[in-house]
Design an enzyme around this catalytic site. Structure first.
Site, PDB file in Angstrom:
ATOM      1  N   LYS A   1       5.127  69.584  44.836  1.00 25.96           N
ATOM      2  CA  LYS A   1       4.336  70.613  45.515  1.00 25.96           C
ATOM      3  C   LYS A   1       4.460  70.396  47.015  1.00 25.96           C
ATOM      4  O   LYS A   1       4.069  69.358  47.538  1.00 25.96           O
ATOM      5  CB  LYS A   1       2.876  70.527  45.086  1.00 25.96           C
ATOM      6  CG  LYS A   1       2.024  71.595  45.709  1.00 25.96           C
ATOM      7  CD  LYS A   1       0.631  71.573  45.128  1.00 25.96           C
ATOM      8  CE  LYS A   1      -0.170  72.767  45.563  1.00 25.96           C
ATOM      9  NZ  LYS A   1      -0.222  72.934  46.998  1.00 25.96           N
TER      10      LYS A   1
ATOM     11  N   ARG B   1       4.356  79.632  51.997  1.00 27.31           N
ATOM     12  CA  ARG B   1       5.014  80.352  50.903  1.00 27.31           C
ATOM     13  C   ARG B   1       5.846  81.478  51.495  1.00 27.31           C
ATOM     14  O   ARG B   1       5.328  82.279  52.271  1.00 27.31           O
ATOM     15  CB  ARG B   1       3.938  80.930  49.982  1.00 27.31           C
ATOM     16  CG  ARG B   1       4.478  81.661  48.765  1.00 27.31           C
ATOM     17  CD  ARG B   1       4.242  80.822  47.581  1.00 27.31           C
ATOM     18  NE  ARG B   1       4.717  81.415  46.356  1.00 27.31           N
ATOM     19  CZ  ARG B   1       3.973  81.515  45.257  1.00 27.31           C
ATOM     20  NH1 ARG B   1       2.726  81.131  45.268  1.00 27.31           N
ATOM     21  NH2 ARG B   1       4.492  81.994  44.150  1.00 27.31           N
TER      22      ARG B   1
ATOM     23  N   ARG C   1       2.844  84.849  52.249  1.00 32.94           N
ATOM     24  CA  ARG C   1       1.910  84.909  51.124  1.00 32.94           C
ATOM     25  C   ARG C   1       1.049  86.173  51.191  1.00 32.94           C
ATOM     26  O   ARG C   1       0.684  86.762  50.189  1.00 32.94           O
ATOM     27  CB  ARG C   1       1.048  83.656  51.188  1.00 32.94           C
ATOM     28  CG  ARG C   1      -0.209  83.618  50.429  1.00 32.94           C
ATOM     29  CD  ARG C   1       0.053  83.177  49.003  1.00 32.94           C
ATOM     30  NE  ARG C   1      -1.068  83.545  48.179  1.00 32.94           N
ATOM     31  CZ  ARG C   1      -2.170  82.826  48.029  1.00 32.94           C
ATOM     32  NH1 ARG C   1      -2.265  81.666  48.624  1.00 32.94           N
ATOM     33  NH2 ARG C   1      -3.151  83.245  47.275  1.00 32.94           N
TER      34      ARG C   1
ATOM     35  N   GLU D   1       8.921  77.652  49.252  1.00 29.13           N
ATOM     36  CA  GLU D   1       8.039  77.167  50.318  1.00 29.13           C
ATOM     37  C   GLU D   1       8.900  76.727  51.509  1.00 29.13           C
ATOM     38  O   GLU D   1       9.871  75.974  51.323  1.00 29.13           O
ATOM     39  CB  GLU D   1       7.244  75.974  49.765  1.00 29.13           C
ATOM     40  CG  GLU D   1       6.093  75.535  50.624  1.00 29.13           C
ATOM     41  CD  GLU D   1       4.759  76.187  50.270  1.00 29.13           C
ATOM     42  OE1 GLU D   1       4.722  77.163  49.490  1.00 29.13           O
ATOM     43  OE2 GLU D   1       3.739  75.725  50.800  1.00 29.13           O
TER      44      GLU D   1
ATOM     45  N   PHE E   1      11.572  77.666  44.365  1.00 31.68           N
ATOM     46  CA  PHE E   1      11.130  77.330  43.019  1.00 31.68           C
ATOM     47  C   PHE E   1      11.196  78.490  42.035  1.00 31.68           C
ATOM     48  O   PHE E   1      10.876  78.333  40.870  1.00 31.68           O
ATOM     49  CB  PHE E   1       9.748  76.663  43.003  1.00 31.68           C
ATOM     50  CG  PHE E   1       8.705  77.326  43.868  1.00 31.68           C
ATOM     51  CD1 PHE E   1       8.091  78.484  43.474  1.00 31.68           C
ATOM     52  CD2 PHE E   1       8.337  76.735  45.069  1.00 31.68           C
ATOM     53  CE1 PHE E   1       7.111  79.074  44.257  1.00 31.68           C
ATOM     54  CE2 PHE E   1       7.352  77.314  45.867  1.00 31.68           C
ATOM     55  CZ  PHE E   1       6.742  78.500  45.460  1.00 31.68           C
TER      56      PHE E   1
ATOM     57  N   ARG F   1      -3.127  84.570  38.489  1.00 33.98           N
ATOM     58  CA  ARG F   1      -3.405  83.135  38.513  1.00 33.98           C
ATOM     59  C   ARG F   1      -3.715  82.724  37.078  1.00 33.98           C
ATOM     60  O   ARG F   1      -4.827  82.929  36.599  1.00 33.98           O
ATOM     61  CB  ARG F   1      -4.600  82.859  39.430  1.00 33.98           C
ATOM     62  CG  ARG F   1      -4.786  81.400  39.767  1.00 33.98           C
ATOM     63  CD  ARG F   1      -6.071  81.176  40.519  1.00 33.98           C
ATOM     64  NE  ARG F   1      -6.094  81.684  41.877  1.00 33.98           N
ATOM     65  CZ  ARG F   1      -5.473  81.139  42.909  1.00 33.98           C
ATOM     66  NH1 ARG F   1      -4.745  80.064  42.733  1.00 33.98           N
ATOM     67  NH2 ARG F   1      -5.567  81.674  44.103  1.00 33.98           N
TER      68      ARG F   1
ATOM     69  N   LYS G   1      -1.765  73.562  39.301  1.00 39.60           N
ATOM     70  CA  LYS G   1      -1.556  72.651  40.428  1.00 39.60           C
ATOM     71  C   LYS G   1      -2.425  71.411  40.252  1.00 39.60           C
ATOM     72  O   LYS G   1      -3.526  71.488  39.722  1.00 39.60           O
ATOM     73  CB  LYS G   1      -1.848  73.358  41.756  1.00 39.60           C
ATOM     74  CG  LYS G   1      -3.188  74.041  41.834  1.00 39.60           C
ATOM     75  CD  LYS G   1      -3.289  74.920  43.067  1.00 39.60           C
ATOM     76  CE  LYS G   1      -4.604  75.671  43.083  1.00 39.60           C
ATOM     77  NZ  LYS G   1      -4.686  76.664  44.139  1.00 39.60           N
TER      78      LYS G   1
HETATM   79  P1  ATP Z   1      -3.207  79.424  45.951  1.00 41.85           P
HETATM   80  O1  ATP Z   1      -1.849  79.718  46.518  1.00 41.85           O
HETATM   81  O2  ATP Z   1      -3.133  78.898  44.556  1.00 41.85           O
HETATM   82  O3  ATP Z   1      -4.207  80.507  46.155  1.00 41.85           O
HETATM   83  P2  ATP Z   1      -3.706  77.694  48.202  1.00 41.85           P
HETATM   84  O4  ATP Z   1      -3.131  78.699  49.122  1.00 41.85           O
HETATM   85  O5  ATP Z   1      -4.983  77.028  48.584  1.00 41.85           O
HETATM   86  O6  ATP Z   1      -3.864  78.228  46.725  1.00 41.85           O
HETATM   87  P3  ATP Z   1      -2.650  75.373  47.100  1.00 41.85           P
HETATM   88  O7  ATP Z   1      -3.887  75.245  46.302  1.00 41.85           O
HETATM   89  O8  ATP Z   1      -2.350  74.240  47.993  1.00 41.85           O
HETATM   90  O9  ATP Z   1      -2.589  76.639  47.990  1.00 41.85           O
HETATM   91  O10 ATP Z   1      -1.433  75.563  46.054  1.00 41.85           O
HETATM   92  C1  ATP Z   1      -0.691  76.686  45.749  1.00 41.85           C
HETATM   93  C2  ATP Z   1       0.481  76.868  46.701  1.00 41.85           C
HETATM   94  O11 ATP Z   1       1.382  75.762  46.619  1.00 41.85           O
HETATM   95  C3  ATP Z   1       1.413  78.031  46.366  1.00 41.85           C
HETATM   96  O12 ATP Z   1       0.902  79.254  46.781  1.00 41.85           O
HETATM   97  C4  ATP Z   1       2.691  77.661  47.095  1.00 41.85           C
HETATM   98  O13 ATP Z   1       2.650  78.152  48.403  1.00 41.85           O
HETATM   99  C5  ATP Z   1       2.636  76.154  47.162  1.00 41.85           C
HETATM  100  N1  ATP Z   1       3.707  75.458  46.423  1.00 41.85           N
HETATM  101  C6  ATP Z   1       4.346  74.346  46.871  1.00 41.85           C
HETATM  102  N2  ATP Z   1       5.234  73.908  46.005  1.00 41.85           N
HETATM  103  C7  ATP Z   1       5.220  74.749  44.937  1.00 41.85           C
HETATM  104  C8  ATP Z   1       5.929  74.807  43.708  1.00 41.85           C
HETATM  105  N3  ATP Z   1       6.851  73.899  43.383  1.00 41.85           N
HETATM  106  N4  ATP Z   1       5.639  75.826  42.853  1.00 41.85           N
HETATM  107  C9  ATP Z   1       4.708  76.745  43.163  1.00 41.85           C
HETATM  108  N5  ATP Z   1       3.985  76.737  44.326  1.00 41.85           N
HETATM  109  C10 ATP Z   1       4.229  75.750  45.204  1.00 41.85           C
END
Ligand code: ATP
Length: 584
Positions: free
Chosen positions: A257, A262, A277, A307, A347, A424, A430
């Protein structure tokens, strides 16, 4: 439809606060609208002038709008400024003070029965199109012309639209509910519209197609190159063990991760568009990603998900998110591009050469991704491990933390693991370092081996193999791999610290299964205090094995300190660990 009718509906909207009433007012308007104007009605209701991902810039600063009001009202600009201060809203100013309608601007618009939605759209387009020197004056005059034709209530909403201060408390969800209720009989049908909206990001298009072809048309809406699609999102779980229960497949792909931004990349030959995003076009911010996608994606057309991560090319390490944020700028992009290189870690692939891959499973999409990416140190495919074992998920997670990553994203390999835009669900889960809560007590464990490090840790160990002591058998039984919690100097010093204990083969008293065999073995001498989150059953560790061969392992172990005062036989015993496990 006349803009007057829409403005009256806006006025009603402003008076109500319940969602149901808002939906009713909007649904009534949608039913009256023509299929060619309904899109604009949706945008205006949301305070926009076009689909939000489109870069439409009206270029109407408050000053220009005040000039327009001054022109249309024949009042001095100072009066308009005073009124702005008094009323606090330019819309109200336009509503109140434009009285003398002398039609000086009539030639701009050929209006007979009042302004239509189409007239407003034409006017806004003219404003958007005028650019270059003298454009401020042209923009002023176009708006002044519209204002002098409009009625007070139309002026109010036109000005609010232009100054982006339209606020009815109506969001996209309410508009979709209203569309469903107007054309499909009930807001219960909204999810169907939402699914299409997640693919095309254009609420106006949804409205237009719905008005024209109802659900038959909506079902045909698909992803399109250079139009952003809402990204698929990851669920979270509160307990690590839930990953296995929720993910819907025995095989789990555990991906690194990354802590960056994104980015959805659309490639069509030599044209590349990048979306954030939030679906804004960020192409100009990342000329390097554009170039690398053009050069290293070996297919004509593709929509990719990944990412962008700030990256130290020399050291082969990622920087945290904060570093990348310095790249968020309109000016000096080239300079910052050199100072802060970005690696694009892919990814997913959602579209390839005219074909949508959304309804393909994750393993199939990943295969496609592997086929089209020419990997190098500026663009690559997310590292991952495939496993059906939570211990291995844990192990990979620890490795990720050691490499300064945020955690992992576990992906389902089920045949139904489609790419679900905007959703989601548990197909992606995650797991981040801050999710792991801690045990009350620490364990004192004996180090019997080490694994060589990668990336940032290539000159030291990646992790240490730790054991508990079994006094009955006088054996050291494995409990965990320890790789986090060390300070940088501590980490660097590990090979030095253990050099004198290096041996060629497994120490006689150690019980180690093949799956966890370390790169180096040590005589069991050094004791380390470790804190972890939870004790779990594990098929790969030998501590307190039960009759089925399962041992107990410590999840998310963290280095606390060395315990030089303790001998290996003083370490926490396997029985103590078994008791702690049953008491948890
Ligand atoms: P979310 O995108 O789930 O609303 P958030 O913006 O707070 O939450 P995180 O909770 O840190 O972000 O985790 C999700 C994000 O992790 C994804 O939106 C993406 O940008 C990032 N990410 C990094 N590596 C990966 C991966 N291998 N597969 C999917 N997402 C990934």
């Amino acid at each position: 439809m006349l803009f007057k009718d829409l403005s009256e509906a806006f006025e009603e909207l402003e008076k109500v606060s319940s969602q149901t009433e808002m939906i009713k007012i909007l649904a009534d308007i949608f039913k009256q609208a023509d299929e060619d104007e309904i899109d604009k009605i949706c945008y205006y209701t949301l305070g926009e002038t076009a689909a939000s991902y489109k870069k439409v810039t009206l270029g109407m600063a408050e000053k220009i709008v005040q000039q327009s009001i001054s022109l249309a009202s024949n009042l001095d600009i100072d009066v308009i400024k005073d009124e702005t201060n008094n009323l606090g809203d330019l819309g109200e100013v336009a509503f109140t003070i434009i009285e003398n309608n002398d039609n000086r601007f009539k030639t701009f618009f050929d209006i007979e029965n009042g302004l239509t939605i189409q007239d407003i759209d034409n006017g806004l387009n003219k404003i958007t199109m005028s650019s270059g020197s003298g454009s401020a004056e042209v923009k002023q005059k176009i708006l002044a012309a519209m204002l002098s034709i409009a009625s007070p209530i139309e002026r109010k909403y036109l000005v609010r639209l232009i100054t982006r201060t339209m606020e009815f408390g109506v969001g996209e969800a309410t508009v979709l509910n209203a569309l469903a209720s107007a054309f499909l009989g009930s807001k219960k049908e909204k999810p169907k519209l939402e699914a299409a909206y997640n693919l095309c990001s254009d609420i106006g298009l949804i409205a237009h197609v719905l008005d024209k072809e109802r659900l038959t048309g909506i079902k045909k809406i698909n992803i399109t190159l250079h139009i952003p699609m809402k990204p698929m999102l990851a669920q979270r779980v509160s307990k690590f063990s839930e990953i296995k229960q929720k993910i819907n497949s025995s095989l789990i792909a555990v991906e690194e991760k990354y802590d960056g931004e994104r980015i959805e990349a659309h490639k069509d030959g030599q044209t590349v568009t990048l979306f954030s995003r939030r679906l804004t076009d960020v192409t100009t911010q990342y000329p390097d990603i554009v170039e690398n996608v053009k050069r290293y994606i070996k297919t004509e057309q593709a929509i990719l998900d990944g990412e962008a991560v700030a990256y130290n090319v020399k050291e082969d390490v990622f920087y945290p998110f904060q570093k990348l944020m310095q790249r968020r700028r309109k000016y000096n992009v080239e300079e910052y591009m050199k100072n802060i290189p970005v690696k694009y870690m892919l990814f997913d692939v959602i579209y390839r050469d005219g074909q949508s891959l959304m309804k393909k499973s994750y393993p199939e999409r990943r295969k496609n991704l592997e086929e089209i990416v020419e990997k190098n140190n500026l663009i690559n495919v997310a590292n991952r491990r495939l496993t059906d074992n939570l211990d291995e998920v844990d192990e990979f997670f620890q490795e990720c933390l050691n490499n300064n990553l945020e955690g992992v994203v576990c992906k389902s390999c089920s045949p139904r693991s489609y790419y679900q835009a905007g959703a989601r669900k548990y197909y992606w889960i995650k797991w981040k370092k801050d999710y792991a809560s801690e045990l009350r007590d620490t364990l004192d464990l004996v180090v019997i081996g080490a694994y060589s490090g990668r990336g940032r840790r290539r000159n030291t160990y990646g992790s240490l193999l730790c054991t508990a002591y079994n006094p009955e058998k006088d054996a050291f039984q494995t409990v965990c791999k320890l790789g986090t919690g060390f300070s940088d100097p501590e980490l660097e010093n590990l090979p030095q610290k253990f050099r004198q204990f290096l041996i060629n083969s497994k120490p006689a008293r150690a019980e180690v299964l093949k799956t966890v065999e370390p790169t180096y073995y040590f005589t069991p001498k050094i004791v380390v205090e470790v804190l972890g989150a939870e004790l779990t059953k594990s098929p790969i560790h030998t501590c307190a094995q039960d009759e089925t061969g399962k041992g107990i392992s410590l999840r998310f172990p963290r280095f606390i300190r060395w315990r030089p005062e303790k001998s290996p036989e003083d370490a926490t015993t396997t029985t103590e660990i078994l008791n702690m496990y049953t008491e948890q």
